[in-house]
Design an enzyme around this catalytic site. Structure first.
Site, short mmCIF file in Angstrom:
data_model
loop_
_atom_site.label_atom_id
_atom_site.label_comp_id
_atom_site.label_asym_id
_atom_site.label_seq_id
_atom_site.Cartn_x
_atom_site.Cartn_y
_atom_site.Cartn_z
N MET A 13 0.83 -1.22 0.00
CA MET A 13 0.00 0.00 0.00
C MET A 13 0.86 1.26 0.00
O MET A 13 1.60 1.54 0.95
CB MET A 13 -0.94 0.00 1.20
CG MET A 13 -2.14 -0.93 0.98
SD MET A 13 -3.19 -0.99 2.42
CE MET A 13 -2.13 -1.84 3.58
N TYR A 20 -0.65 -0.67 -14.46
CA TYR A 20 0.68 -0.05 -14.49
C TYR A 20 1.55 -0.74 -15.56
O TYR A 20 1.05 -1.58 -16.30
CB TYR A 20 1.32 -0.10 -13.10
CG TYR A 20 0.57 0.76 -12.10
CD1 TYR A 20 0.55 2.14 -12.22
CD2 TYR A 20 -0.16 0.18 -11.06
CE1 TYR A 20 -0.16 2.94 -11.33
CE2 TYR A 20 -0.88 0.96 -10.16
CZ TYR A 20 -0.87 2.35 -10.29
OH TYR A 20 -1.58 3.12 -9.41
#
Ligand code: FMN
Length: 367
Positions: free
Chosen positions: A26, A174
């Site tokens: 995270m 990504y």
């Protein structure tokens, strides 16, 4: 339901974990100029003290000019940043934890929360930020070779610093995922192709570079998702057969554990079976898998981050039932571990009533 299934040890190659709980990677953006300060080490050490089996770091940038899209995201290259990471792994080990960095290149994905733009060149397979949206040139052959080498170098550094695993961020739209997705990969060379199997080539080369750098015994995890931040409804693999064509070359290249990112772990991957993504990935490859997505919480993370919706605590029974029947091997927990570093210990001790709801406010501090 007793949480025993979460607290059985797990071993694979050189990795030995005391339980099945993984801290999900995270991004926290508390590393000015890319260097993780002592507070970041303390933050991870607290989760190790709270009995998390395996900690995956926030996404940390490999050595390409535009690998990140936020200046406060940590780097995983350069002397100062690596010294910061050395402090992190030393503290986590001192608290009895295990940890690996999540190696990240954002590709052409812009940050939805900051306006900061990285120095050029932006790397992406076809210069697209999402399907049909062209804003830059496709990566050259030498840029591709350099990006692959950057992942290999980062893996070597992870091992040298003493980390227990390294994870590739191959999910959420990504760079690595931009190669998988036909919507962002229109290349006609070996890094493109009409089939999902063909479009694994970039990831395969990244995995091979990392494997060559760390040897056989060091565990490499690959995080994947069907969904993209550019479009939550995308499914790269529409059928189990397509999923097999996607995952097999990656496993053959040297991935040990597949980390299957869903926003809600209980959603079945294909019609006609209850199995989730991690369930199918395990069944199709025979490799251990990690599930993730709203464990212990009622609402999914993107509504929390982007719309500020709260999430209430939720029962673990369905998760435990699936883990008990070995649908997957490990369980990643995200937001619940931001709210409470002691989450794992409390679950083990049956103190669920002490667990708290998740509120976006929790992201403003690193505790
Ligand atoms: C603040 C925040 C930052 C995140 N950053 C990353 C990241 O750097 N890399 C990644 O793969 N996933 C990232 N995610 C997704 C989480 O790893 C996880 O998959 C997601 O939060 C779902 O788990 P949860 O419902 O238990 O929170 C992030 C999630 C949150 C809440």
């Amino acid at each position: 339901m007793a949480a025993d299934a979460l607290f059985r040890p797990f071993s694979y190659k050189s990795l030995h974990l005391k339980n099945r709980i993984v801290m999900a990677p995270m991004t926290r953006s508390f590393s000015p100029n890319g260097v993780p300060p002592p507070e970041v080490a303390t933050y991870y050490r607290r989760r190790a003290e709270g009995e998390v089996g395996l900690i995956l770091s926030e996404g940390t940038a490999v050595a390409r000019p535009a690998a990140k899209n936020d200046p406060n995201v940590p780097d995983f290259h350069g002397e100062q940043a690596l010294a910061g990471w050395k402090r992190v792994i030393n503290e986590v080990h001192a608290a009895g934890g295990r940890m690996g960095p999540q190696l990240w290149h954002v590709g052409s994905a812009r940050n939805q929360l900051t306006k900061w733009v990285a120095p050029p060149p932006v790397d992406s397979p076809s210069g697209l930020s999402s399907p049909g949206k062209r804003f830059t040139e496709p990566m050259t052959d030498s840029a591709i070779a350099d990006a692959i080498a950057a992942f290999g170098k980062a893996a070597a550094d992870a091992k040298r610093l003493g980390f227990d695993v390294a994870e590739i961020h191959g999910a959420h739209g990504y760079l690595v995922d931009q190669f998988f997705w036909a919507g962002t990969n229109e290349r006609t060379d070996v890094y493109g192709g009409a089939t999902l199997g063909e479009r694994t080539r970039f990831a395969v080369d990244v995995v091979k570079a990392m494997r060559a750098a760390v040897g056989e015994d060091f565990v490499i995890i690959l995080r994947l998702s069907q969904w993209k931040q550019q479009d939550y409804n995308v499914k790269l693999a529409q059928t189990p057969k397509e999923m097999e064509e996607w995952l097999t070359p990656l496993v053959d290249a040297g991935v040990d554990i597949l980390h299957c990112s869903q926003r809600r772990f209980w959603e079945p991957e294909f019609e006609g079976s209850e199995l989730n993504f991690a369930g199918w990935a395990k069944k199709l490859t025979g490799r251990p898998t990690i599930t993730v997505g709203s464990v212990g919480l009622s609402g999914e993370f993107l509504s929390t981050l982007l719309k500020g919706e709260g999430s209430k605590t939720a029962s673990l029974d369905d998760l435990l039932r699936r883990l008990e029947r070995e649908e997957f091997d490990l369980v990643a927990v995200g937001r619940a571990l931001i709210t409470d570093a002691q989450w794992a210990r409390k679950v083990r001790e049956g103190r669920e009533s002490e667990l708290a709801d998740f509120d976006r406010e929790a992201l403003s501090t690193l505790v």
